[in-house]
Write a protein that holds these residues in place. Structure first.
Motif, short mmCIF file in Angstrom:
data_model
loop_
_atom_site.label_atom_id
_atom_site.label_comp_id
_atom_site.label_asym_id
_atom_site.label_seq_id
_atom_site.Cartn_x
_atom_site.Cartn_y
_atom_site.Cartn_z
N ALA A 114 3.61 6.33 -14.05
CA ALA A 114 3.20 4.96 -14.39
C ALA A 114 3.15 4.06 -13.16
CB ALA A 114 4.17 4.38 -15.42
N GLY A 115 4.04 4.28 -12.22
CA GLY A 115 4.10 3.40 -11.07
C GLY A 115 3.16 3.83 -9.96
N GLU A 116 2.59 2.83 -9.26
CA GLU A 116 1.73 3.13 -8.12
C GLU A 116 2.57 3.36 -6.87
OE1 GLU A 116 -2.61 1.18 -8.64
OE2 GLU A 116 -1.04 -0.18 -7.99
N PRO A 117 2.08 4.17 -5.96
CA PRO A 117 2.79 4.36 -4.69
C PRO A 117 2.69 3.09 -3.85
CG PRO A 117 0.66 5.41 -4.60
CD PRO A 117 0.83 4.94 -6.00
N PRO A 118 3.46 2.99 -2.78
CA PRO A 118 3.36 1.81 -1.91
C PRO A 118 1.95 1.67 -1.34
CG PRO A 118 5.32 3.09 -1.40
CD PRO A 118 4.51 3.91 -2.35
N GLU A 119 1.50 0.41 -1.23
CA GLU A 119 0.19 0.13 -0.65
C GLU A 119 0.23 0.42 0.84
OE1 GLU A 119 -2.62 -3.38 -1.77
OE2 GLU A 119 -1.30 -4.07 -0.18
N VAL A 120 -0.82 1.03 1.37
CA VAL A 120 -0.92 1.24 2.81
C VAL A 120 -2.13 0.48 3.33
CG1 VAL A 120 0.18 3.50 2.73
CG2 VAL A 120 -2.32 3.36 2.59
N ALA A 121 -2.11 0.14 4.61
CA ALA A 121 -3.18 -0.67 5.22
C ALA A 121 -4.36 0.21 5.60
CB ALA A 121 -2.64 -1.41 6.44
N GLN A 122 -4.94 0.78 4.57
CA GLN A 122 -6.04 1.73 4.74
C GLN A 122 -6.94 1.61 3.53
OE1 GLN A 122 -6.76 4.07 7.10
NE2 GLN A 122 -7.13 6.06 6.18
N PHE A 123 -8.15 1.12 3.72
CA PHE A 123 -9.07 1.03 2.60
C PHE A 123 -9.57 2.41 2.20
CE2 PHE A 123 -10.15 -3.34 4.40
CZ PHE A 123 -9.53 -4.03 3.38
#
Length: 273
Positions: free
Chosen positions: A257-266
Protein backbone atom coordinates in the motif's frame (compact mmCIF):
# COMPACT_ATOMS: atom_id res chain seq x y z
CA UNK A 1 22.97 12.57 -10.47
CA UNK A 2 22.00 9.60 -12.54
CA UNK A 3 23.23 7.08 -14.97
CA UNK A 4 23.09 3.35 -15.23
CA UNK A 5 24.69 4.05 -18.59
CA UNK A 6 28.01 4.44 -20.23
CA UNK A 7 27.15 7.92 -21.44
CA UNK A 8 26.73 9.14 -24.99
CA UNK A 9 30.38 9.58 -25.78
CA UNK A 10 33.69 8.16 -24.66
CA UNK A 11 37.21 7.30 -25.64
CA UNK A 12 38.06 4.16 -27.55
CA UNK A 13 40.40 3.09 -24.76
CA UNK A 14 39.59 2.59 -21.10
CA UNK A 15 41.05 5.28 -18.83
CA UNK A 16 41.55 3.75 -15.39
CA UNK A 17 42.63 7.08 -13.89
CA UNK A 18 39.33 8.92 -14.40
CA UNK A 19 36.05 7.78 -12.86
CA UNK A 20 33.46 6.78 -15.43
CA UNK A 21 29.73 6.86 -14.92
CA UNK A 22 29.02 3.28 -16.00
CA UNK A 23 31.53 1.90 -13.50
CA UNK A 24 30.53 4.21 -10.64
CA UNK A 25 26.87 3.32 -11.23
CA UNK A 26 27.84 -0.34 -11.09
CA UNK A 27 29.59 0.32 -7.76
CA UNK A 28 26.51 2.05 -6.32
CA UNK A 29 24.37 -0.92 -7.36
CA UNK A 30 26.67 -3.34 -5.56
CA UNK A 31 28.48 -4.66 -8.63
CA UNK A 32 32.15 -5.51 -9.00
CA UNK A 33 33.08 -3.92 -12.32
CA UNK A 34 34.85 -0.74 -11.24
CA UNK A 35 38.30 0.64 -10.47
CA UNK A 36 39.65 2.29 -7.34
CA UNK A 37 39.06 5.76 -8.77
CA UNK A 38 35.41 4.88 -9.40
CA UNK A 39 34.97 3.80 -5.78
CA UNK A 40 36.69 6.94 -4.51
CA UNK A 41 34.53 9.29 -6.56
CA UNK A 42 31.43 7.23 -5.81
CA UNK A 43 32.06 7.37 -2.07
CA UNK A 44 32.59 11.14 -2.19
CA UNK A 45 29.32 11.63 -4.06
CA UNK A 46 27.50 9.44 -1.52
CA UNK A 47 28.97 11.59 1.24
CA UNK A 48 27.60 14.72 -0.39
CA UNK A 49 24.33 13.22 -1.62
CA UNK A 50 23.53 9.99 0.30
CA UNK A 51 20.29 9.48 -1.67
CA UNK A 52 22.24 8.61 -4.83
CA UNK A 53 22.15 4.90 -3.99
CA UNK A 54 18.37 5.10 -3.71
CA UNK A 55 18.28 6.84 -7.09
CA UNK A 56 20.29 3.99 -8.60
CA UNK A 57 17.99 1.35 -7.18
CA UNK A 58 14.84 3.27 -8.11
CA UNK A 59 16.00 3.72 -11.70
CA UNK A 60 16.67 0.00 -11.99
CA UNK A 61 13.28 -0.87 -10.54
CA UNK A 62 11.61 1.56 -12.97
CA UNK A 63 13.22 -0.30 -15.86
CA UNK A 64 11.67 -3.57 -14.71
CA UNK A 65 8.20 -2.12 -14.20
CA UNK A 66 8.27 -0.26 -17.52
CA UNK A 67 9.39 -3.30 -19.50
CA UNK A 68 6.82 -5.54 -17.84
CA UNK A 69 4.07 -3.04 -18.63
CA UNK A 70 5.23 -2.65 -22.22
CA UNK A 71 5.30 -6.39 -22.83
CA UNK A 72 2.18 -7.42 -20.93
CA UNK A 73 -0.14 -4.47 -21.45
CA UNK A 74 1.11 -2.71 -24.59
CA UNK A 75 2.10 -5.87 -26.48
CA UNK A 76 5.58 -4.57 -27.29
CA UNK A 77 8.05 -7.17 -28.54
CA UNK A 78 10.91 -4.91 -29.66
CA UNK A 79 13.17 -2.74 -27.52
CA UNK A 80 15.87 -0.23 -28.42
CA UNK A 81 17.77 0.32 -25.16
CA UNK A 82 20.18 3.24 -25.57
CA UNK A 83 22.82 3.52 -22.87
CA UNK A 84 23.12 -0.10 -21.80
CA UNK A 85 25.43 0.37 -18.86
CA UNK A 86 27.28 -2.50 -17.24
CA UNK A 87 25.05 -5.58 -17.03
CA UNK A 88 23.48 -6.28 -13.65
CA UNK A 89 20.40 -8.29 -12.74
CA UNK A 90 17.08 -7.85 -14.53
CA UNK A 91 18.39 -6.36 -17.76
CA UNK A 92 15.85 -5.34 -20.41
CA UNK A 93 16.07 -8.54 -22.45
CA UNK A 94 15.79 -10.72 -19.34
CA UNK A 95 12.62 -9.00 -18.17
CA UNK A 96 11.03 -8.93 -21.63
CA UNK A 97 11.98 -12.44 -22.73
CA UNK A 98 10.85 -13.98 -19.45
CA UNK A 99 7.32 -12.87 -20.36
CA UNK A 100 7.57 -13.09 -24.17
CA UNK A 101 10.58 -15.17 -25.26
CA UNK A 102 10.25 -13.91 -28.83
CA UNK A 103 11.10 -10.35 -27.77
CA UNK A 104 13.92 -8.66 -29.67
CA UNK A 105 16.27 -6.27 -27.87
CA UNK A 106 19.04 -4.06 -29.19
CA UNK A 107 21.39 -2.48 -26.66
CA UNK A 108 23.36 0.64 -27.56
CA UNK A 109 26.50 1.94 -25.87
CA UNK A 110 29.98 2.99 -26.88
CA UNK A 111 32.02 2.46 -23.75
CA UNK A 112 34.47 -0.42 -24.42
CA UNK A 113 34.07 -1.92 -20.94
CA UNK A 114 30.29 -1.89 -21.25
CA UNK A 115 30.35 -3.48 -24.69
CA UNK A 116 32.78 -6.21 -23.64
CA UNK A 117 30.58 -7.17 -20.72
CA UNK A 118 27.40 -6.91 -22.76
CA UNK A 119 28.62 -9.26 -25.45
CA UNK A 120 29.79 -11.75 -22.85
CA UNK A 121 26.84 -11.65 -20.47
CA UNK A 122 23.70 -10.40 -22.20
CA UNK A 123 22.63 -13.63 -23.86
CA UNK A 124 19.02 -13.73 -24.93
CA UNK A 125 16.45 -16.47 -25.44
CA UNK A 126 16.72 -18.68 -28.54
CA UNK A 127 13.21 -17.63 -29.61
CA UNK A 128 14.05 -13.94 -29.61
CA UNK A 129 17.11 -11.86 -30.38
CA UNK A 130 19.58 -9.78 -28.38
CA UNK A 131 22.07 -7.56 -30.17
CA UNK A 132 24.61 -4.87 -29.22
CA UNK A 133 25.36 -1.70 -31.12
CA UNK A 134 28.55 0.31 -30.62
CA UNK A 135 27.25 3.82 -31.23
CA UNK A 136 27.09 7.30 -29.71
CA UNK A 137 23.74 8.52 -28.37
CA UNK A 138 24.46 11.83 -30.09
CA UNK A 139 24.15 10.02 -33.45
CA UNK A 140 20.62 8.60 -33.77
CA UNK A 141 21.10 7.94 -37.49
CA UNK A 142 23.96 5.52 -36.77
CA UNK A 143 21.92 3.85 -34.05
CA UNK A 144 18.93 3.34 -36.32
CA UNK A 145 21.04 2.01 -39.18
CA UNK A 146 22.73 -0.53 -36.93
CA UNK A 147 19.54 -1.59 -35.16
CA UNK A 148 17.51 -2.25 -38.30
CA UNK A 149 19.32 -5.55 -38.73
CA UNK A 150 17.57 -6.85 -35.61
CA UNK A 151 14.48 -4.69 -35.22
CA UNK A 152 11.60 -4.30 -37.66
CA UNK A 153 10.85 -0.57 -37.73
CA UNK A 154 7.50 -1.17 -39.40
CA UNK A 155 6.30 -2.68 -36.09
CA UNK A 156 6.10 -0.94 -32.69
CA UNK A 157 9.35 -0.44 -30.79
CA UNK A 158 9.95 0.68 -27.21
CA UNK A 159 12.73 3.27 -27.07
CA UNK A 160 14.42 3.14 -23.68
CA UNK A 161 16.39 6.25 -22.68
CA UNK A 162 17.04 5.65 -19.00
CA UNK A 163 19.64 7.94 -17.49
CA UNK A 164 21.20 8.86 -20.83
CA UNK A 165 19.79 12.23 -21.94
CA UNK A 166 21.39 13.82 -18.89
CA UNK A 167 24.72 13.28 -20.67
CA UNK A 168 23.58 15.41 -23.61
CA UNK A 169 24.37 18.88 -22.32
CA UNK A 170 22.29 20.92 -24.77
CA UNK A 171 18.55 20.48 -24.21
CA UNK A 172 17.69 21.35 -27.82
CA UNK A 173 20.04 18.66 -29.04
CA UNK A 174 18.60 16.13 -26.59
CA UNK A 175 15.11 16.95 -27.89
CA UNK A 176 16.30 16.53 -31.48
CA UNK A 177 17.74 13.11 -30.68
CA UNK A 178 14.47 11.93 -29.16
CA UNK A 179 12.46 13.43 -32.03
CA UNK A 180 14.55 11.60 -34.64
CA UNK A 181 14.22 8.28 -32.82
CA UNK A 182 10.45 8.68 -32.59
CA UNK A 183 10.23 9.58 -36.27
CA UNK A 184 11.75 6.20 -37.11
CA UNK A 185 9.14 4.09 -35.29
CA UNK A 186 5.45 3.56 -36.11
CA UNK A 187 2.25 4.29 -34.23
CA UNK A 188 1.97 2.17 -31.11
CA UNK A 189 5.64 2.57 -30.26
CA UNK A 190 6.59 3.80 -26.79
CA UNK A 191 9.21 6.05 -25.22
CA UNK A 192 10.52 5.48 -21.68
CA UNK A 193 12.78 8.10 -20.10
CA UNK A 194 14.36 8.70 -16.70
CA UNK A 195 16.33 11.82 -15.90
CA UNK A 196 17.87 13.50 -12.82
CA UNK A 197 16.44 16.74 -11.55
CA UNK A 198 17.16 19.28 -8.84
CA UNK A 199 13.43 19.28 -8.14
CA UNK A 200 11.74 16.52 -6.11
CA UNK A 201 14.02 17.21 -3.19
CA UNK A 202 17.20 16.93 -5.21
CA UNK A 203 18.74 20.26 -4.24
CA UNK A 204 21.63 18.53 -2.47
CA UNK A 205 22.38 16.86 -5.78
CA UNK A 206 23.70 20.15 -7.18
CA UNK A 207 26.94 19.97 -5.16
CA UNK A 208 27.35 16.30 -6.06
CA UNK A 209 26.95 17.12 -9.75
CA UNK A 210 29.51 19.91 -9.53
CA UNK A 211 32.01 17.51 -7.97
CA UNK A 212 31.21 14.87 -10.59
CA UNK A 213 31.71 17.23 -13.51
CA UNK A 214 35.12 18.25 -12.12
CA UNK A 215 36.38 14.73 -11.36
CA UNK A 216 34.61 12.23 -13.59
CA UNK A 217 33.24 11.61 -17.04
CA UNK A 218 30.96 12.15 -18.88
CA UNK A 219 29.61 15.46 -17.51
CA UNK A 220 26.02 15.46 -16.33
CA UNK A 221 23.11 17.91 -16.64
CA UNK A 222 19.96 18.03 -14.51
CA UNK A 223 16.68 19.23 -16.01
CA UNK A 224 13.38 20.69 -14.85
CA UNK A 225 9.97 19.07 -15.15
CA UNK A 226 9.16 21.28 -18.15
CA UNK A 227 12.38 20.32 -19.92
CA UNK A 228 11.77 16.66 -19.18
CA UNK A 229 8.19 16.92 -20.44
CA UNK A 230 9.44 18.36 -23.74
CA UNK A 231 11.05 15.02 -24.59
CA UNK A 232 7.56 13.52 -24.85
CA UNK A 233 6.27 16.00 -27.44
CA UNK A 234 4.09 14.13 -29.91
CA UNK A 235 3.38 11.24 -27.54
CA UNK A 236 0.54 10.42 -25.18
CA UNK A 237 1.86 10.23 -21.62
CA UNK A 238 0.70 7.13 -19.81
CA UNK A 239 -0.67 7.36 -16.28
CA UNK A 240 0.57 8.51 -13.83
CA UNK A 241 2.41 10.96 -16.09
CA UNK A 242 5.68 12.53 -14.96
CA UNK A 243 6.57 11.42 -11.45
CA UNK A 244 9.56 10.36 -9.43
CA UNK A 245 10.71 7.17 -11.13
CA UNK A 246 10.34 5.39 -7.78
CA UNK A 247 6.58 6.00 -7.92
CA UNK A 248 5.83 5.18 -11.57
CA UNK A 249 3.19 2.41 -11.47
CA UNK A 250 4.66 1.10 -8.24
CA UNK A 251 1.29 0.16 -6.77
CA UNK A 252 0.09 -1.59 -9.93
CA UNK A 253 2.48 -4.50 -9.36
CA UNK A 254 1.25 -5.37 -5.89
CA UNK A 255 4.18 -3.74 -4.11
CA UNK A 256 2.15 -2.92 -1.02
CA UNK A 257 0.00 0.00 0.00
CA UNK A 258 2.79 2.42 0.78
CA UNK A 259 4.93 4.14 -1.84
CA UNK A 260 8.71 4.00 -1.62
CA UNK A 261 10.64 7.20 -0.83
CA UNK A 262 10.60 9.78 -3.62
CA UNK A 263 13.91 10.18 -5.45
CA UNK A 264 15.06 13.20 -7.47
CA UNK A 265 14.73 11.38 -10.75
CA UNK A 266 11.86 11.86 -13.16
CA UNK A 267 10.36 8.86 -14.89
CA UNK A 268 7.66 8.61 -17.54
CA UNK A 269 6.46 6.52 -20.48
CA UNK A 270 4.69 7.88 -23.55
CA UNK A 271 2.93 6.22 -26.49
CA UNK A 272 3.28 7.40 -30.06
CA UNK A 273 -0.28 7.76 -31.43
Amino acid sequence: MDGRNGGPGGAALVNEDVAHNARVWNYWLGGKDYYAVDRQVGDHVVGVYPAIREVARADRAFLGRAVRYLVREAGIRQFLDIGTGLPTAENTHEVAQRIAPESRVVYVDNDPVVLAHARALLVGSPEGATDYVDADAHDPEAILRAAEGTLDFTRPVAIMLLGILNFVSETDRARAIVRRLLEAVPSGSHLAVTHPTLELGGEANAEAMRFWNEHATPPITARSRAEFASFFAGTELLEPGIVSCAHWRHATEGNGAGEPPEVAQFGAVGRKP
